[in-house]
Design a protein around this motif. Structure first.
Motif, mmCIF file in Angstrom:
data_model
loop_
_atom_site.group_PDB
_atom_site.id
_atom_site.type_symbol
_atom_site.label_atom_id
_atom_site.label_comp_id
_atom_site.label_asym_id
_atom_site.label_seq_id
_atom_site.Cartn_x
_atom_site.Cartn_y
_atom_site.Cartn_z
ATOM 1 N N VAL A 268 11.506 -7.665 -13.022
ATOM 2 C CA VAL A 268 12.633 -6.843 -13.497
ATOM 3 C C VAL A 268 13.621 -7.699 -14.281
ATOM 4 C CG1 VAL A 268 14.625 -5.459 -12.762
ATOM 5 C CG2 VAL A 268 12.413 -5.172 -11.626
ATOM 6 N N PHE A 269 13.949 -8.852 -13.749
ATOM 7 C CA PHE A 269 14.904 -9.746 -14.428
ATOM 8 C C PHE A 269 14.374 -10.169 -15.795
ATOM 9 C CE2 PHE A 269 16.105 -11.276 -9.901
ATOM 10 C CZ PHE A 269 16.874 -10.127 -9.718
ATOM 11 N N TYR A 270 13.079 -10.436 -15.862
ATOM 12 C CA TYR A 270 12.504 -10.817 -17.149
ATOM 13 C C TYR A 270 12.544 -9.650 -18.133
ATOM 14 C CZ TYR A 270 9.190 -12.024 -20.780
ATOM 15 O OH TYR A 270 8.610 -12.239 -22.001
ATOM 16 N N GLY A 271 12.289 -8.446 -17.626
ATOM 17 C CA GLY A 271 12.346 -7.266 -18.489
ATOM 18 C C GLY A 271 13.734 -7.067 -19.078
ATOM 19 N N ILE A 272 14.767 -7.296 -18.262
ATOM 20 C CA ILE A 272 16.145 -7.180 -18.753
ATOM 21 C C ILE A 272 16.418 -8.265 -19.798
ATOM 22 C CG2 ILE A 272 18.582 -7.299 -18.114
ATOM 23 C CD1 ILE A 272 17.767 -6.258 -15.342
ATOM 24 N N ALA A 273 15.939 -9.476 -19.533
ATOM 25 C CA ALA A 273 16.132 -10.577 -20.484
ATOM 26 C C ALA A 273 15.456 -10.263 -21.816
ATOM 27 C CB ALA A 273 15.567 -11.882 -19.899
ATOM 28 N N LEU A 274 14.275 -9.690 -21.745
ATOM 29 C CA LEU A 274 13.548 -9.339 -22.963
ATOM 30 C C LEU A 274 14.252 -8.237 -23.737
ATOM 31 C CD1 LEU A 274 10.952 -10.192 -24.410
ATOM 32 C CD2 LEU A 274 9.756 -8.345 -23.207
ATOM 33 N N ALA A 275 14.869 -7.302 -23.015
ATOM 34 C CA ALA A 275 15.634 -6.248 -23.680
ATOM 35 C C ALA A 275 16.879 -6.826 -24.361
ATOM 36 C CB ALA A 275 16.040 -5.182 -22.664
ATOM 37 N N LEU A 276 17.486 -7.828 -23.737
ATOM 38 C CA LEU A 276 18.667 -8.456 -24.318
ATOM 39 C C LEU A 276 18.323 -9.340 -25.509
ATOM 40 C CD1 LEU A 276 20.533 -9.567 -21.054
ATOM 41 C CD2 LEU A 276 21.207 -7.727 -22.604
ATOM 42 N N ARG A 277 17.201 -10.060 -25.412
ATOM 43 C CA ARG A 277 16.795 -10.997 -26.459
ATOM 44 C C ARG A 277 15.325 -10.789 -26.824
ATOM 45 N NH1 ARG A 277 20.569 -12.298 -29.346
ATOM 46 N NH2 ARG A 277 22.358 -13.316 -28.352
ATOM 47 N N PRO A 278 15.018 -9.717 -27.560
ATOM 48 C CA PRO A 278 13.621 -9.516 -27.971
ATOM 49 C C PRO A 278 13.115 -10.640 -28.869
ATOM 50 C CG PRO A 278 15.085 -7.962 -29.067
ATOM 51 C CD PRO A 278 15.892 -8.635 -28.018
ATOM 52 N N VAL A 279 14.040 -11.284 -29.575
ATOM 53 C CA VAL A 279 13.711 -12.483 -30.355
ATOM 54 C C VAL A 279 14.745 -13.547 -30.026
ATOM 55 C CG1 VAL A 279 12.598 -11.244 -32.253
ATOM 56 C CG2 VAL A 279 15.051 -11.647 -32.328
ATOM 57 N N PRO A 280 14.365 -14.819 -30.093
ATOM 58 C CA PRO A 280 15.330 -15.889 -29.784
ATOM 59 C C PRO A 280 16.526 -15.847 -30.729
ATOM 60 C CG PRO A 280 13.099 -16.755 -29.823
ATOM 61 C CD PRO A 280 13.025 -15.357 -30.361
ATOM 62 N N GLY A 281 17.699 -16.164 -30.179
ATOM 63 C CA GLY A 281 18.896 -16.176 -31.023
ATOM 64 C C GLY A 281 20.157 -16.239 -30.200
ATOM 65 N N GLY A 282 21.264 -15.870 -30.831
ATOM 66 C CA GLY A 282 22.547 -15.879 -30.153
ATOM 67 C C GLY A 282 23.381 -17.085 -30.542
ATOM 68 N N GLU A 283 24.480 -17.251 -29.838
ATOM 69 C CA GLU A 283 25.369 -18.378 -30.100
ATOM 70 C C GLU A 283 26.122 -18.737 -28.828
ATOM 71 O OE1 GLU A 283 28.767 -17.368 -32.627
ATOM 72 O OE2 GLU A 283 28.152 -15.267 -32.511
ATOM 73 N N VAL A 284 26.828 -19.866 -28.880
ATOM 74 C CA VAL A 284 27.594 -20.335 -27.736
ATOM 75 C C VAL A 284 28.804 -21.094 -28.251
ATOM 76 C CG1 VAL A 284 26.404 -22.545 -27.515
ATOM 77 C CG2 VAL A 284 27.359 -21.478 -25.477
ATOM 78 N N ASN A 285 29.843 -21.139 -27.436
ATOM 79 C CA ASN A 285 31.048 -21.874 -27.822
ATOM 80 C C ASN A 285 30.697 -23.356 -28.002
ATOM 81 O OD1 ASN A 285 33.535 -23.418 -27.597
ATOM 82 N ND2 ASN A 285 34.510 -21.524 -26.941
ATOM 83 N N PRO A 286 30.768 -23.880 -29.225
ATOM 84 C CA PRO A 286 30.330 -25.271 -29.466
ATOM 85 C C PRO A 286 31.201 -26.309 -28.767
ATOM 86 C CG PRO A 286 31.401 -24.379 -31.419
ATOM 87 C CD PRO A 286 31.242 -23.241 -30.460
ATOM 88 N N VAL A 287 32.485 -26.005 -28.605
ATOM 89 C CA VAL A 287 33.382 -26.962 -27.952
ATOM 90 C C VAL A 287 32.976 -27.145 -26.495
ATOM 91 C CG1 VAL A 287 35.759 -27.447 -27.285
ATOM 92 C CG2 VAL A 287 35.279 -26.390 -29.510
ATOM 93 N N LEU A 288 32.747 -26.034 -25.804
ATOM 94 C CA LEU A 288 32.344 -26.104 -24.392
ATOM 95 C C LEU A 288 30.962 -26.727 -24.255
ATOM 96 C CD1 LEU A 288 32.903 -25.386 -21.433
ATOM 97 C CD2 LEU A 288 31.896 -23.125 -21.875
ATOM 98 N N ALA A 289 30.036 -26.338 -25.136
ATOM 99 C CA ALA A 289 28.677 -26.873 -25.068
ATOM 100 C C ALA A 289 28.665 -28.381 -25.265
ATOM 101 C CB ALA A 289 27.799 -26.190 -26.116
ATOM 102 N N ASP A 290 29.400 -28.846 -26.263
ATOM 103 C CA ASP A 290 29.441 -30.294 -26.529
ATOM 104 C C ASP A 290 30.121 -31.056 -25.398
ATOM 105 O OD1 ASP A 290 28.202 -29.801 -28.915
ATOM 106 O OD2 ASP A 290 30.009 -29.961 -30.145
ATOM 107 N N ALA A 291 31.133 -30.428 -24.798
ATOM 108 C CA ALA A 291 31.861 -31.096 -23.712
ATOM 109 C C ALA A 291 30.978 -31.273 -22.483
ATOM 110 C CB ALA A 291 33.107 -30.292 -23.351
ATOM 111 N N LEU A 292 30.130 -30.288 -22.198
ATOM 112 C CA LEU A 292 29.314 -30.332 -20.984
ATOM 113 C C LEU A 292 27.958 -31.006 -21.178
ATOM 114 C CD1 LEU A 292 30.086 -26.837 -19.418
ATOM 115 C CD2 LEU A 292 30.953 -29.072 -18.728
ATOM 116 N N THR A 293 27.605 -31.308 -22.409
ATOM 117 C CA THR A 293 26.342 -32.007 -22.655
ATOM 118 C C THR A 293 26.563 -33.405 -23.234
ATOM 119 O OG1 THR A 293 26.152 -31.000 -24.859
ATOM 120 C CG2 THR A 293 25.088 -29.856 -23.026
ATOM 121 N N GLY A 294 27.823 -33.775 -23.398
ATOM 122 C CA GLY A 294 28.147 -35.088 -23.950
ATOM 123 C C GLY A 294 28.431 -36.105 -22.862
ATOM 124 N N LYS A 295 29.385 -37.004 -23.147
ATOM 125 C CA LYS A 295 29.700 -38.094 -22.216
ATOM 126 C C LYS A 295 31.180 -38.084 -21.856
ATOM 127 C CE LYS A 295 27.583 -40.758 -25.174
ATOM 128 N NZ LYS A 295 27.061 -41.925 -25.926
#
Length: 326
Positions: free
Chosen positions: A132-159
């Motif tokens: 069920v969870f996968y089915g919902i994920a597929l409905a949300l993202r039938p193809v890869p894509g989207g975006e994320v806040n770059p400031v937060l992403a860089d802060a949590l994956t950097g040093k």
């Protein structure tokens, strides 16, 4: 002396996982062209924490003598959710993060309710909810894509401070805020008691339903943190069944490698974390020794088999399951 002996005996699985990771990571950095640098450590940390969060999620359920085959799909679902919610202004990003974590918590809670009140086997329940969870994920993202806040992403994956991996700092924070309070709480002790003996826990007046529910719910929350970090690393969301199944199986492997008993009641999320980090290091070792990636499943299997054999030595020596807890 007796206290130290008890502590070592009680945490032998965790200590073994730490030893395996230290040996493997030492071999890795010793043979890496760049050596032990902050960039090498950060890259290894960023890859390892994804599996570590999912392994922690699996650990909570395994401690209750259950197994959650939906953790990988919760991981994928929350990745897809994050790619559509965690961006914009600081307020919008915060709301998005809370929504993603809430979704993971809700998925875990649903598993717990079905297992506890529906009285279905955890493996059957989580196979169904995972689909069920996968089915919902597929409905949300039938193809890869989207975006994320770059400031937060860089802060949590950097040093942090120019040398310490932010992802590893987050993992430590989650251990301090989620795992340790749970482990020391009444609900945490109930989860361990249920895994050791459901009947004995019930006769002792332990809140077994609340303990089980907390384990499943927190497991979903931890898997969603992993999904968030996957979004931070890739800057997108993808409803990948292969990713979900791989992380589910690797999480089980990391749990076993970390000394958590699949019979329940024995082990620690700390051990599962080091099991996950060690499991991830296998791929890094193949890279530095320039071996074919196709050999990775073989090396993972050998390491896992060795860990299972070492962890089973204690069980072979005991005549009664209760002796394992002495």
């Amino acid at each position: 002396m007796t206290e130290w002996r008890y502590l070592v005996n009680d945490n032998r699985g965790t200590l073994l996982a730490i030893a395996i990771f230290v040996v493997m990571f030492t071999i890795y950095v010793s043979n890496h062209p760049a050596g032990l640098t902050s960039n090498v450590v950060t890259t290894a940390s960023n890859k390892g924490v994804l599996l570590a969060f999912v392994a922690m999620a699996q650990t909570l359920v395994v401690l209750t003598a259950g197994i959650d085959l939906s953790v990988g799909m919760i991981f994928v679902l929350t990745n897809c959710l994050a790619s559509g919610l965690v961006f914009g202004t600081a307020l919008e990003t915060t709301i998005g993060v809370v929504a993603v974590l809430g979704a993971g918590l809700g998925c875990g809670a649903l598993n717990g309710l079905i297992v506890i009140y529906g009285r279905l086997q955890p493996i059957v329940t989580t196979i169904a909810t995972g689909a069920v969870f996968y089915g919902i994920a597929l409905a949300l993202r039938p193809v890869p894509g989207g975006e994320v806040n770059p400031v937060l992403a860089d802060a949590l994956t950097g040093k942090l401070f120019g040398f310490f991996p932010a992802s590893l700092a987050t993992l430590i924070l989650v251990v301090l805020v989620v795992w340790i309070p749970f482990r020391r709480s009444v609900l945490g002790r109930a989860a361990y008691a249920v895994g050791s003996s459901d009947q004995a826990a019930y006769m002792s007046g332990v809140p077994i339903k609340a303990g089980k529910f907390a384990a499943y719910a927190l497991g979903g929350l931890l898997a969603s943190i992993g999904g968030l970090f996957l979004t931070f690393f890739t800057y997108s969301g993808e409803a990948s069944a292969a990713n979900g199944n791989t992380y589910t199986l690797f999480a089980i492997a990391a749990v076993v490698l970390g000394g958590v008993s699949l019979y329940g009641g024995v082990g620690s999320a700390i051990g599962a974390i080091f099991g996950a980090l060690a499991f991830r290091t296998i791929g890094d070792l193949l890279f530095v020794f320039d071996l074919e990636p196709l050999w990775q499943p073989l090396f993972q299997g050998v390491v896992l088999f060795a860990a299972v054999c070492l962890g089973s030595l204690r069980l072979i020596q005991v005549r009664n399951r209760l002796e394992y807890f002495r």
